[in-house]
Design a protein around this motif. Sequence first.
Motif, PDB file in Angstrom:
ATOM      1  N   LEU A  61       2.456  39.158   3.049  1.00  0.00           N
ATOM      2  CA  LEU A  61       3.067  37.956   2.490  1.00  0.00           C
ATOM      3  C   LEU A  61       2.265  36.725   2.884  1.00  0.00           C
ATOM      4  O   LEU A  61       2.159  36.405   4.073  1.00  0.00           O
ATOM      5  CB  LEU A  61       4.505  37.796   2.991  1.00  0.00           C
ATOM      6  CG  LEU A  61       5.573  38.722   2.418  1.00  0.00           C
ATOM      7  CD1 LEU A  61       6.928  38.373   3.010  1.00  0.00           C
ATOM      8  CD2 LEU A  61       5.623  38.617   0.911  1.00  0.00           C
ATOM      9  N   THR A  65       2.115  30.538  -0.327  1.00  0.00           N
ATOM     10  CA  THR A  65       2.253  30.703  -1.780  1.00  0.00           C
ATOM     11  C   THR A  65       3.679  31.024  -2.205  1.00  0.00           C
ATOM     12  O   THR A  65       3.910  31.309  -3.378  1.00  0.00           O
ATOM     13  CB  THR A  65       1.321  31.828  -2.281  1.00  0.00           C
ATOM     14  OG1 THR A  65       1.746  33.079  -1.712  1.00  0.00           O
ATOM     15  CG2 THR A  65      -0.119  31.563  -1.882  1.00  0.00           C
ATOM     16  N   ILE A  66       4.625  30.989  -1.265  1.00  0.00           N
ATOM     17  CA  ILE A  66       5.984  31.358  -1.626  1.00  0.00           C
ATOM     18  C   ILE A  66       6.967  30.260  -1.251  1.00  0.00           C
ATOM     19  O   ILE A  66       6.675  29.369  -0.448  1.00  0.00           O
ATOM     20  CB  ILE A  66       6.412  32.685  -0.952  1.00  0.00           C
ATOM     21  CG1 ILE A  66       6.463  32.526   0.569  1.00  0.00           C
ATOM     22  CG2 ILE A  66       5.474  33.815  -1.330  1.00  0.00           C
ATOM     23  CD1 ILE A  66       6.970  33.758   1.277  1.00  0.00           C
ATOM     24  N   GLU A  67       8.144  30.325  -1.855  1.00  0.00           N
ATOM     25  CA  GLU A  67       9.243  29.405  -1.589  1.00  0.00           C
ATOM     26  C   GLU A  67      10.338  30.146  -0.817  1.00  0.00           C
ATOM     27  O   GLU A  67      10.353  31.383  -0.782  1.00  0.00           O
ATOM     28  CB  GLU A  67       9.812  28.880  -2.917  1.00  0.00           C
ATOM     29  CG  GLU A  67       8.803  28.146  -3.787  1.00  0.00           C
ATOM     30  CD  GLU A  67       8.360  26.836  -3.182  1.00  0.00           C
ATOM     31  OE1 GLU A  67       9.130  26.262  -2.365  1.00  0.00           O
ATOM     32  OE2 GLU A  67       7.244  26.389  -3.495  1.00  0.00           O
ATOM     33  N   GLN A  69      13.334  30.860  -1.532  1.00  0.00           N
ATOM     34  CA  GLN A  69      14.084  31.822  -2.340  1.00  0.00           C
ATOM     35  C   GLN A  69      13.303  33.102  -2.600  1.00  0.00           C
ATOM     36  O   GLN A  69      13.883  34.147  -2.923  1.00  0.00           O
ATOM     37  CB  GLN A  69      14.517  31.206  -3.679  1.00  0.00           C
ATOM     38  CG  GLN A  69      13.392  30.728  -4.569  1.00  0.00           C
ATOM     39  CD  GLN A  69      13.070  29.267  -4.338  1.00  0.00           C
ATOM     40  OE1 GLN A  69      13.304  28.737  -3.253  1.00  0.00           O
ATOM     41  NE2 GLN A  69      12.570  28.604  -5.364  1.00  0.00           N
ATOM     42  N   ASP A  70      11.946  33.035  -2.430  1.00  0.00           N
ATOM     43  CA  ASP A  70      11.158  34.250  -2.602  1.00  0.00           C
ATOM     44  C   ASP A  70      11.455  35.256  -1.495  1.00  0.00           C
ATOM     45  O   ASP A  70      11.310  36.466  -1.689  1.00  0.00           O
ATOM     46  CB  ASP A  70       9.662  33.919  -2.611  1.00  0.00           C
ATOM     47  CG  ASP A  70       9.268  33.068  -3.808  1.00  0.00           C
ATOM     48  OD1 ASP A  70       9.899  33.231  -4.863  1.00  0.00           O
ATOM     49  OD2 ASP A  70       8.345  32.255  -3.688  1.00  0.00           O
ATOM     50  N   LEU A  74      17.214  36.415  -5.142  1.00  0.00           N
ATOM     51  CA  LEU A  74      17.907  35.651  -6.188  1.00  0.00           C
ATOM     52  C   LEU A  74      19.383  36.066  -6.267  1.00  0.00           C
ATOM     53  O   LEU A  74      19.706  37.249  -6.157  1.00  0.00           O
ATOM     54  CB  LEU A  74      17.237  35.873  -7.542  1.00  0.00           C
ATOM     55  CG  LEU A  74      15.836  35.268  -7.695  1.00  0.00           C
ATOM     56  CD1 LEU A  74      15.251  35.638  -9.048  1.00  0.00           C
ATOM     57  CD2 LEU A  74      15.888  33.742  -7.536  1.00  0.00           C
ATOM     58  N   PRO A  89      14.297  40.769  -2.371  1.00  0.00           N
ATOM     59  CA  PRO A  89      12.941  40.682  -2.915  1.00  0.00           C
ATOM     60  C   PRO A  89      12.152  41.956  -2.620  1.00  0.00           C
ATOM     61  O   PRO A  89      12.317  42.580  -1.557  1.00  0.00           O
ATOM     62  CB  PRO A  89      12.334  39.477  -2.189  1.00  0.00           C
ATOM     63  CG  PRO A  89      13.133  39.340  -0.945  1.00  0.00           C
ATOM     64  CD  PRO A  89      14.519  39.793  -1.294  1.00  0.00           C
ATOM     65  N   ASP A  91       9.131  42.261  -1.888  1.00  0.00           N
ATOM     66  CA  ASP A  91       8.080  42.071  -0.906  1.00  0.00           C
ATOM     67  C   ASP A  91       8.511  42.436   0.506  1.00  0.00           C
ATOM     68  O   ASP A  91       7.678  42.481   1.411  1.00  0.00           O
ATOM     69  CB  ASP A  91       7.598  40.612  -0.915  1.00  0.00           C
ATOM     70  CG  ASP A  91       6.822  40.277  -2.181  1.00  0.00           C
ATOM     71  OD1 ASP A  91       6.176  41.192  -2.719  1.00  0.00           O
ATOM     72  OD2 ASP A  91       6.863  39.125  -2.612  1.00  0.00           O
TER      73      ASP A  91
END
Length: 367
Positions: A61, A65-67, A69-70, A74, A89, A91
């Motif tokens: 990870l 590059t992620i937020e 919520q990533d 969701l 997620p 990931d």
Amino acid sequence: MSVNATTVSAGEALRVLQAGWAAQMAGGLTVSWMLHGRPGVGKTELVQSLASQIGAELFDLRLTTIEPQDLRGLPYFDHEAKKTVWYRPEDLPDTAAPAILFLDELTAAAPALQPTVYGLLQERRVGRHRLPANVMIVAAGNRVEDGAIAYDMGTALSDRLIHMIVQANAEDWVKHYAMPAGIHPIVAAFIRTRPDLLETTEDSLRRGQMIACTPRSWTRVSRIMDSVSDRALRGVMIAGTVGSAAAAEFALLADEIAATVQIEAMLATPRRERAALYPRTLHGLTALVYGLTGAASRENLAVAIEILADLRGMGGPALGGLPVSELASFGFELLIGRAFEQGWQEVFAGSEAYAGYAAERRAAGLP
């Protein structure tokens, strides 16, 4: 804020993480790890090596590059239960097999992401999703003083981690990384003879230069050497990778080695006719050792052993007093390591050349 942890080589850091994994699997130590170090020092490659050695799937990870919520997932509304439910997620590991969750660029991640990361590092969960016990968490990042984009790590985050500072070390790099990674023998020989050029980030920052030598950039030089045959084009690429000064020194060495090192010819030549094919410079002999180890196979290993064993007798006036005995010993260390990795030990056991070499060392009082 400085990182008051122990500074280690990449090889030492790998051994610490292997011990940490073993302790986690034994149920005695489940913690999260943090690797600090300059850009290009080899933190990512270290974690990739760890995953390969312990047979773990790597979940990589890049936190820049992620937020939030990533990581959180969701939400959707469950009408029957009358509550909001979160999709996990993909990931994040959710497997019974060994896995490593690698949180790269942690110190460059947006501050808004840190509270989500806290739960992963300390409680090994995000929301209701908990990481399985067979998942190891390793984070990595640069420090503010490294000239990279980085935020100071607050105590709430740092207290959730075991920290190590990874520093480039030329001997460790050529011995424990260059051979397994298939680094071009000319690159390995250059770093062994110019260890000061493995990592020059601090010097480049002081000079105001954009390009620095790093373990990562020399790995890229190795790929260039393997892929580009045109010398002029290759020179432009290498200068754009490690800087023009280092590239000029490397080009001189590469030309010298290319003109003197004949690994395939030596492997194909009868032993009694081989003496004339040995390089006559320390650079060339060093490249011969690395190239010979890289080219070794079960079929030609006996000949490679002969070449290294006979190198000890090539010293004196013939090679201007170069330290060939030490170089032969180093070469055998590399070649024996490769033989053990590949299961070729019986070739060494049946080699008269190696038996003679070992007997000479014993007679000299050497291990």
